[in-house]
Scaffold this motif. Sequence first.
Motif, PDB file in Angstrom:
ATOM      1  N   ALA A   5      -1.236 -42.221  21.799  1.00  0.00           N
ATOM      2  CA  ALA A   5      -0.028 -41.818  21.059  1.00  0.00           C
ATOM      3  C   ALA A   5       0.570 -40.545  21.643  1.00  0.00           C
ATOM      4  N   GLU A   6      -0.292 -39.663  22.140  1.00  0.00           N
ATOM      5  CA  GLU A   6       0.187 -38.409  22.729  1.00  0.00           C
ATOM      6  C   GLU A   6       1.050 -38.673  23.960  1.00  0.00           C
ATOM      7  N   VAL A   7       0.588 -39.562  24.833  1.00  0.00           N
ATOM      8  CA  VAL A   7       1.340 -39.842  26.066  1.00  0.00           C
ATOM      9  C   VAL A   7       2.603 -40.632  25.750  1.00  0.00           C
ATOM     10  N   VAL A   8       2.542 -41.545  24.798  1.00  0.00           N
ATOM     11  CA  VAL A   8       3.756 -42.267  24.387  1.00  0.00           C
ATOM     12  C   VAL A   8       4.814 -41.276  23.917  1.00  0.00           C
ATOM     13  N   GLN A   9       4.406 -40.292  23.120  1.00  0.00           N
ATOM     14  CA  GLN A   9       5.361 -39.289  22.626  1.00  0.00           C
ATOM     15  C   GLN A   9       5.892 -38.434  23.771  1.00  0.00           C
ATOM     16  N   MET A  10       5.019 -38.092  24.720  1.00  0.00           N
ATOM     17  CA  MET A  10       5.452 -37.313  25.877  1.00  0.00           C
ATOM     18  C   MET A  10       6.485 -38.086  26.693  1.00  0.00           C
ATOM     19  N   LEU A  11       6.243 -39.366  26.885  1.00  0.00           N
ATOM     20  CA  LEU A  11       7.193 -40.207  27.624  1.00  0.00           C
ATOM     21  C   LEU A  11       8.518 -40.315  26.876  1.00  0.00           C
ATOM     22  N   THR A  12       8.431 -40.527  25.572  1.00  0.00           N
ATOM     23  CA  THR A  12       9.640 -40.643  24.752  1.00  0.00           C
ATOM     24  C   THR A  12      10.467 -39.367  24.838  1.00  0.00           C
ATOM     25  N   ASP A  13       9.807 -38.232  24.722  1.00  0.00           N
ATOM     26  CA  ASP A  13      10.510 -36.948  24.800  1.00  0.00           C
ATOM     27  C   ASP A  13      11.092 -36.708  26.195  1.00  0.00           C
ATOM     28  N   TYR A  14      10.348 -37.108  27.223  1.00  0.00           N
ATOM     29  CA  TYR A  14      10.818 -36.893  28.603  1.00  0.00           C
ATOM     30  C   TYR A  14      12.075 -37.715  28.879  1.00  0.00           C
ATOM     31  N   PHE A  15      12.064 -38.976  28.430  1.00  0.00           N
ATOM     32  CA  PHE A  15      13.182 -39.866  28.763  1.00  0.00           C
ATOM     33  C   PHE A  15      14.381 -39.707  27.825  1.00  0.00           C
ATOM     34  N   LYS A  16      14.202 -39.016  26.716  1.00  0.00           N
ATOM     35  CA  LYS A  16      15.294 -38.920  25.735  1.00  0.00           C
ATOM     36  C   LYS A  16      16.572 -38.327  26.327  1.00  0.00           C
ATOM     37  N   PRO A  17      16.540 -37.189  27.012  1.00  0.00           N
ATOM     38  CA  PRO A  17      17.794 -36.664  27.584  1.00  0.00           C
ATOM     39  C   PRO A  17      18.321 -37.525  28.733  1.00  0.00           C
ATOM     40  N   ILE A  18      17.426 -38.182  29.462  1.00  0.00           N
ATOM     41  CA  ILE A  18      17.856 -39.060  30.553  1.00  0.00           C
ATOM     42  C   ILE A  18      18.598 -40.263  29.992  1.00  0.00           C
ATOM     43  N   THR A  19      18.031 -40.837  28.929  1.00  0.00           N
ATOM     44  CA  THR A  19      18.674 -41.986  28.279  1.00  0.00           C
ATOM     45  C   THR A  19      20.009 -41.585  27.656  1.00  0.00           C
ATOM     46  N   LYS A  20      20.059 -40.410  27.066  1.00  0.00           N
ATOM     47  CA  LYS A  20      21.313 -39.915  26.477  1.00  0.00           C
ATOM     48  C   LYS A  20      22.405 -39.820  27.538  1.00  0.00           C
ATOM     49  N   ARG A  21      22.044 -39.313  28.712  1.00  0.00           N
ATOM     50  CA  ARG A  21      23.016 -39.216  29.807  1.00  0.00           C
ATOM     51  C   ARG A  21      23.412 -40.597  30.319  1.00  0.00           C
ATOM     52  N   LEU A  22      22.459 -41.520  30.375  1.00  0.00           N
ATOM     53  CA  LEU A  22      22.775 -42.899  30.774  1.00  0.00           C
ATOM     54  C   LEU A  22      23.828 -43.497  29.855  1.00  0.00           C
ATOM     55  N   PHE A  23      23.636 -43.350  28.554  1.00  0.00           N
ATOM     56  CA  PHE A  23      24.590 -43.914  27.599  1.00  0.00           C
ATOM     57  C   PHE A  23      25.974 -43.284  27.749  1.00  0.00           C
ATOM     58  N   GLU A  24      26.007 -42.029  28.120  1.00  0.00           N
ATOM     59  CA  GLU A  24      27.295 -41.357  28.326  1.00  0.00           C
ATOM     60  C   GLU A  24      28.035 -41.943  29.522  1.00  0.00           C
ATOM     61  N   ILE A  25      27.326 -42.189  30.609  1.00  0.00           N
ATOM     62  CA  ILE A  25      28.032 -42.646  31.812  1.00  0.00           C
ATOM     63  C   ILE A  25      28.399 -44.123  31.756  1.00  0.00           C
ATOM     64  N   ILE A  26      27.667 -44.923  30.965  1.00  0.00           N
ATOM     65  CA  ILE A  26      28.030 -46.343  30.850  1.00  0.00           C
ATOM     66  C   ILE A  26      28.912 -46.601  29.632  1.00  0.00           C
ATOM     67  N   ASN A  27      29.074 -45.563  28.792  1.00  0.00           N
ATOM     68  CA  ASN A  27      29.888 -45.686  27.579  1.00  0.00           C
ATOM     69  C   ASN A  27      29.374 -46.810  26.675  1.00  0.00           C
ATOM     70  N   GLN A  28      28.057 -46.923  26.589  1.00  0.00           N
ATOM     71  CA  GLN A  28      27.378 -47.855  25.717  1.00  0.00           C
ATOM     72  C   GLN A  28      26.130 -47.186  25.157  1.00  0.00           C
ATOM     73  N   THR A  29      25.648 -47.694  24.039  1.00  0.00           N
ATOM     74  CA  THR A  29      24.359 -47.220  23.531  1.00  0.00           C
ATOM     75  C   THR A  29      23.496 -48.433  23.175  1.00  0.00           C
ATOM     76  N   PHE A  30      22.196 -48.298  23.343  1.00  0.00           N
ATOM     77  CA  PHE A  30      21.237 -49.312  22.949  1.00  0.00           C
ATOM     78  C   PHE A  30      20.255 -48.672  21.973  1.00  0.00           C
ATOM     79  N   PRO A  31      19.687 -49.440  21.050  1.00  0.00           N
ATOM     80  CA  PRO A  31      18.780 -48.867  20.039  1.00  0.00           C
ATOM     81  C   PRO A  31      17.379 -48.615  20.580  1.00  0.00           C
ATOM     82  N   TRP A  32      17.295 -47.769  21.583  1.00  0.00           N
ATOM     83  CA  TRP A  32      15.999 -47.414  22.149  1.00  0.00           C
ATOM     84  C   TRP A  32      15.438 -46.186  21.440  1.00  0.00           C
TER      85      TRP A  32
END
Length: 297
Positions: free
Chosen positions: A270-297
């Motif tokens: 669970a610790e590593v899953v949370q670390m991965l989730t936190d690491y990718f959160k700003p990357i995913t946010k930027r992805l959604f900005e550049i594609i002008n779409q959001t997915f329920p991740w």
Amino acid sequence: MVEGLKNVTEEVRSSNKGSKELHLAENVGLATKEKCHKRLPQVIIAGHYKSGTGALTKFLNEHPQIFACLESGDIQFFNKFYISRGFRWYRNIMPCTFKTQITIEKTAHYFLHPKAGLRIHDMNPKPKIIIILKDPVTVAASLYAMWREHKHYKANEYLFERMVTMFEGTTLQINPFSRIIQMCSYVVPMQRWINLFNRTQLLILDGNSFDKHPLGSLMKVEQFLDVKHFFNMEQFVYNFTKGKYCFRRANKTVLCLPKGKGRPHPEISAEVVQMLTDYFKPITKRLFEIINQTFPW
């Protein structure tokens, strides 16, 4: 036999691509003297790894207006064979189609490759590009499972956590130089595709949604490609063993994904899953900005 049909069907038989081409050639041939031809693809499924490209391609190939190149899995022309084999070879492995039909090629590696998009643009500046992405934590686990099975990148020697984390002093953190982490960081490769192609040429699908409800994604593709509506819910059968959908054809035969699909994922703390989730959160946010779409991740 209608005049002209004999040539059409013989040409399709010589392509050795199976009954779908022959069946459609006979139906098209009843109304036209047109011969089918091998054509460069108008549509490219460009990735991403472990996000549903194989299932998407096989399901789309069931549509009567769509022919996917199923020669040998991923073709890898624009990332591997572009210089050594050339366009004649590439065209020759495509299915035989008529003007009213669409040829599709799929290679999951194109999405990440720094030159694949540019090479596709040089072939045709106005193709349709389909990119399907899953949430990066799921893809990371799936990549590891695949590599472990095939004994790639020492995945059979190290646990998942070892391959995606590092110590900064005494603090455990995500390793940004990990191959798995870099392959799940979508912003830079996506920006390349958006810079190369008009946004109307790109269809970006949510692979998590496709896994759970393939019909919705396939209907989006039908609209994107401007083909007739073909898919319906009755065509999909859930395989509880693999946790994936299969396709039921009109003749009641069922098309399921091959053995290597639906591998069990590694157990992750669970610790590593949370670390991965936190690491990718700003990357995913930027992805959604550049594609002008959001997915329920």
